[in-house]
Design an enzyme around this catalytic site. Sequence first.
Site, short mmCIF file in Angstrom:
data_model
loop_
_atom_site.label_atom_id
_atom_site.label_comp_id
_atom_site.label_asym_id
_atom_site.label_seq_id
_atom_site.Cartn_x
_atom_site.Cartn_y
_atom_site.Cartn_z
N GLY A 51 9.15 -51.05 -23.96
CA GLY A 51 10.09 -51.64 -22.77
C GLY A 51 8.92 -51.07 -21.16
O GLY A 51 10.32 -51.90 -20.47
N ASP A 62 11.64 -50.25 -12.53
CA ASP A 62 13.38 -50.91 -12.90
C ASP A 62 14.51 -49.97 -11.52
O ASP A 62 15.02 -50.50 -12.06
CB ASP A 62 13.50 -49.61 -14.08
CG ASP A 62 13.29 -49.98 -14.86
OD1 ASP A 62 13.24 -50.84 -15.37
OD2 ASP A 62 13.23 -49.15 -15.95
N SER A 122 8.80 -45.81 -3.94
CA SER A 122 7.06 -45.24 -4.67
C SER A 122 6.68 -44.81 -2.49
O SER A 122 6.61 -43.63 -2.17
CB SER A 122 6.16 -46.01 -4.95
OG SER A 122 5.51 -45.87 -5.73
N ASP A 150 7.15 -42.02 -15.30
CA ASP A 150 7.32 -43.41 -15.42
C ASP A 150 6.81 -44.38 -15.47
O ASP A 150 7.07 -45.61 -15.27
CB ASP A 150 8.76 -43.49 -14.13
CG ASP A 150 7.66 -43.41 -12.62
OD1 ASP A 150 6.51 -43.49 -13.03
OD2 ASP A 150 7.99 -43.69 -11.26
N ASP A 171 11.69 -46.83 -15.32
CA ASP A 171 10.44 -46.45 -15.38
C ASP A 171 10.13 -47.18 -14.32
O ASP A 171 11.10 -47.53 -12.89
CB ASP A 171 9.69 -47.54 -16.04
CG ASP A 171 9.39 -49.39 -16.21
OD1 ASP A 171 10.09 -49.63 -15.28
OD2 ASP A 171 9.93 -50.26 -17.26
N HIS A 172 9.04 -47.18 -13.27
CA HIS A 172 9.02 -46.95 -11.81
C HIS A 172 9.29 -48.59 -11.22
O HIS A 172 10.02 -48.95 -9.92
CB HIS A 172 7.04 -46.71 -11.75
CG HIS A 172 6.42 -47.12 -10.30
ND1 HIS A 172 7.04 -45.97 -9.92
CD2 HIS A 172 5.69 -48.14 -9.03
CE1 HIS A 172 6.28 -45.73 -8.41
NE2 HIS A 172 5.97 -47.11 -7.88
#
Length: 690
Positions: free
Chosen positions: A579, A647, A412, A603, A644-645
Amino acid sequence: MLRGQEERKYSIRKYSIGVVSVLAATMFVVSSHEAQASEKTSTNAAAQKETLNQPGEQGNAITSHQMQSGKQLDDMHKENGKSGTVTEGKDTLQSSKHQSTQNSKTIRTQNDNQVKQDSERQGSKQSHQNNATNNTERQNDQVQNTHHAERNGSQSTTSQSNDVDKSQPSIPAQKVIPNHDKAAPTSTTPPSNDKTAPKSTKAQDATTDKHPNQQDTHQPAHQIIDAKQDDTVRQSEQKPQVGDLSKHIDGQNSPEKPTDKNTDNKQLIKDALQAPKTRSTTNAAADAKKVRPLKANQVQPLNKYPVVFVHGFLGLVGDNAPALYPNYWGGNKFKVIEELRKQGYNVHQASVSAFGSNYDRAVELYYYIKGGRVDYGAAHAAKYGHERYGKTYKGIMPNWEPGKKVHLVGHSMGGQTIRLMEEFLRNGNKEEIAYHKAHGGEISPLFTGGHNNMVASITTLATPHNGSQAADKFGNTEAVRKIMFALNRFMGNKYSNIDLGLTQWGFKQLPNESYIDYIKRVSKSKIWTSDDNAAYDLTLDGSAKLNNMTSMNPNITYTTYTGVSSHTGPLGYENPDLGTFFLMATTSRIIGHDAREEWRKNDGVVPVISSLHPSNQPFVNVTNDEPATRRGIWQVKPIIQGWDHVDFIGVDFLDFKRKGAELANFYTGIINDLLRVEATESKGTQLKAS
């Protein structure tokens, strides 16, 4: 007496004509079967074999009839001898032999012509036909002295049969392939004369083709290039369209794999670590030898350069994390730092500000590696109104200098922080240099520049290189900023050991300071109206400023990983997948309803188009099956479907779909690429030395 002899002659002729008639009918039936077999030759391979065998069968049939007729003639000869008419019987037999000899030659010639036609029809099976023909000829030779009489009536019938064969189209080059051969087009050992072999080869080649959405524009593996010399480099100064995203998406290489529910996740993780990924390259075997688990008495780490993992916004690691805060790198699914160290890799997790700006975080990252007291710079401190010096780091590499490198992996916002620190090392900070010249005093080595060759690679995971609408429309709003700073103010009390990263702004209660006085003092801090914080740096404008401040280093390998966890709704907007981490449902919809279609896929926190690469810097798409060792250019890995972010770091404890084994494979693959970067660098050094 004479009358009796005439009756016997008549009887002999009657029997001869009868026998010949029977044999003629038999040959007509055999010839009919032979003609039918010829018609089937062009369409059925099995019929070919029957056609090949029919000459022999015909000969066998002739032989049996000939033997029967011969016995009948012998009986008649005996009767003639008893009656005194042996002479006439012999004359008749000799005449019959003479005629049958001529007929035999004619039939043999016809059979030879028929065999030649059959040979032409068979093509690739000519040798088999010749053998069958030779067998037929040998059988005909054995009975040529006995079947002559019976052929008289069959000559015309055989001629008609040959005419039928000649009327059929000749297909000498056509080959009939049995069905069982077509059922296996990918056979690795097809017959040499099988025309399906080229198709089989194409089928095999097709299985090695890359996914249609993966574009392979890279140079041969391990080739060191400069971005300026790469013909495949594409400047993305123009904003990518929605079609540009689809070519990155990797549906085939989704990390999700079917997993047996009864399988122990710990065993899957162990298997992933024991057998690191081996890329499908020409040097795969040599590369695999470089990646091995830690041996019992091994002290030297497997990687030449330390790997430093840099967390993103809101990240807390190590001793600075609260008791209930999840393990940032891997959660409880796969503890990245711990497991990689067990395997013999030299890895570290940096601890920098959770709420600070990329500038402040970059300075802290430098001192985390090098060691020493953080110096944010005199010019920067005066400009934004916070203290110049921060906390002191012990340092993981006190001798860090040009030639002694590190690998940097950022999740990130951590990816942005890494890029800015490397820019300061190489080119310095112009504001700090100018301030130092004007006012004198000390200046941090980080800001002087000239410190190249201290970073081997930069790898970013779900990094908002171009910002996120979630920050513009939510995170950087006044209400949210007040909540974030209020949280920092509360955690800055004297009884708290948690550092959220804003102590340079005064968010730490002094030993002799009351809590009321502390609240009053902090309320006057300039941070409440400043842009020197994470909330602003994650916006589109804040990220654009960072992109303009940074440049590409031709000596560094750059790689990006991106996930997508949204789908297109009936109105064309993006909605979060089932999810997706529940705390990101709102931000996912904010991004998914952007006016620009190419900015909608996300995401949960970061739009896909932002995570791929900085919009003003060169990039190239690479596949998951090739080593990412290029330098001076962003190597964009295929988008990971369904991630997603969070994961990427495994902290979503409610997501049972994502397994620890997936994270083990993912991070082991990253480590393998970093080892190949080192191997490529060593090879280049050896070539220069030679």
